[in-house]
Design a protein around this motif. Structure first.
Motif: not given
Ligand code: RAT
Ligand code: ZN
Length: 416
Positions: A223-228, A264-273
């Protein structure tokens, strides 16, 4: 067209769609002997990260407080928030209801304890087969991370794999975070340094070859980031060119790229972030054009990338477009994307994968997707028959078989 004619198409297509066995080309499922990695049961189903994100928007509870609770308590909070105090209209919430219904469990009583008590026994020897049967799925492809110590140990110890679980060698740590990997590789006996010298490249290829063989991987994935971007001066670009693509080519294996995740846009949400971003299609074009003897299976996460990805599919025979991934796996978007792909690619794509993490999710993810795919196909057959082509039962069966399994295998076995 008369409305009853449309209904007839829908009935005919639905029957075929629900009878045709599926090869689910991307899941996060595991057979039971992978122990903690093999998730199933109602508490897992309720604490799915899609539902965590929906609950924590509402719950008057700090993120850390939520994470400090045990699994049962988390499940109870999610059940209360999304299913008792609100109507479960979201796609992920409706999914739970579809599973309960298939199991003949009460949904209206709103008692999680009743549901827990009535849940079928997952330690029955053939539980996984039963779930696959209910979902109409013949085989699932796992996501196998050779860098995860827990998973690695099981592979090193394991005997032959169940025939309905296929492996995919997932390379996110290699391609997205190489610097933190070389120490690990050294400990495992590979002379891989942090600079990509000739020796390191050779050792990384050796690592991939060994794991492809060990897992009998049906493809390699990342899986690759949107900046790929590709090519560029990054370590990732060099690793793709020097390590991953040559190995895939030598083994005739596709490289699956899932592009557009913003981790990790919201790291506090962990796998949901994690979130989504629009990616640059030129990276896909350059890979397909620059490596005509390599095969690429591509899905993109943002809705905005879907049209250009489909058009790119028309340009390259070494590109297989697949799936309505993650935030796109909603009826409205699956319908829109599948319709567009049929219009631009005919039947030469793979409309869906489930991305199931919890075994029972196969049931709802496939029922929901099949309902939408059947609707879109029926609409297309109706239009085609109006145009003058007599669509037969065999046509429908052949098409659905290609979409649900045949295209995957044809592409996997293709020699370029
Ligand atoms: O859809 C998901 O469950 C995501 O969390 C991811 O696993 C994504 O599908 C991925 O494979 O990276
Ligand atoms: Zn996934």
């Amino acid at each position: 067209r008369e409305p009853n004619e449309t209904n007839t198409w829908l009935e005919r297509v639905k029957q075929v769609v629900f009878e045709t066995p599926v090869l689910d080309m991307h899941t996060h499922l595991f057979p039971r002997r992978f122990v903690k990695l093999a998730l199933s049961g109602v508490d897992e189903l309720l604490t799915y990260h899609y539902l965590i994100a929906e609950t924590l928007r509402i719950l008057p509870l700090g993120y850390d407080e939520y994470w400090s609770l045990d699994r049962e308590r988390q499940a109870e909070l999610i059940w209360k928030t999304l299913f008792v105090e609100r109507t479960p209209v979201s796609e992920a919430a409706r999914g739970v209801i579809t599973v309960l219904k298939r199991f003949g469990l009460p949904t209206e009583g709103k008692s999680l304890d009743d549901i827990r008590r009535g849940w079928p026994n997952p330690s029955d020897g053939d539980y996984a087969e039963k779930i696959l049967d209910l979902a109409g799925v013949k085989q699932v492809v796992m996501t196998n991370d050779p860098f995860d110590p827990q998973e690695r140990e099981i592979w090193l110890a394991a005997g032959p794999m169940e025939s309905y679980f296929l492996a995919a060698l997932r390379l996110d740590p290699l391609l997205n975070d190489y610097q933190s990997l070389s120490g690990k590789l050294n400990n495992w006996g590979y002379r891989a340094g942090s600079a990509l010298t000739e020796e390191t490249v050779a050792e990384l290829r050796r690592f991939l070859n060994e794991w492809i063989e060990r897992m009998k991987a049906v493809y390699v994935a990342v899986s690759l980031p949107e900046t790929f971007s590709f090519p560029d001066s990054s370590v990732r670009s060099t690793l793709l060119t020097e390590v991953v693509l040559p190995v895939c080519r030598a083994k005739d294996l596709p490289l699956a790229m899932m592009i557009g995740v913003k981790r990790g846009v919201n790291p506090a949400l962990r796998e949901a972030g994690d979130s989504v971003g629009k990616a640059d299609i030129r990276a896909v074009e350059r890979l397909c054009a620059g490596f005509p003897h390599n095969k690429f299976m591509v899905t993109m996460l943002s809705r905005e990338n879907q049209h250009e990805l489909t058009v790119t599919g028309r340009k390259f025979r070494n590109l297989m477009v697949f799936g309505s991934w993650w935030f796109l796996n909603n009826p409205s978007l699956v319908g829109e994307i599948t319709r567009m792909r049929l219009e631009l690619l005919g039947t030469s794509f793979i409309p869906q994968h489930s991305d199931a993490r919890i075994l029972e999710q196969l049931i709802y993810k496939w029922i929901h997707s099949k309902q939408v795919i059947a609707k879109v196909l029926a609409e297309k057959y109706g239009d085609l028959s109006e145009a003058g082509w007599p669509v037969s039962e065999e046509d429908i069966r052949r098409d659905v078989e290609a979409l649900f399994a045949g295209n995957f295998w044809r592409f996997k076995n293709l020699k370029l």
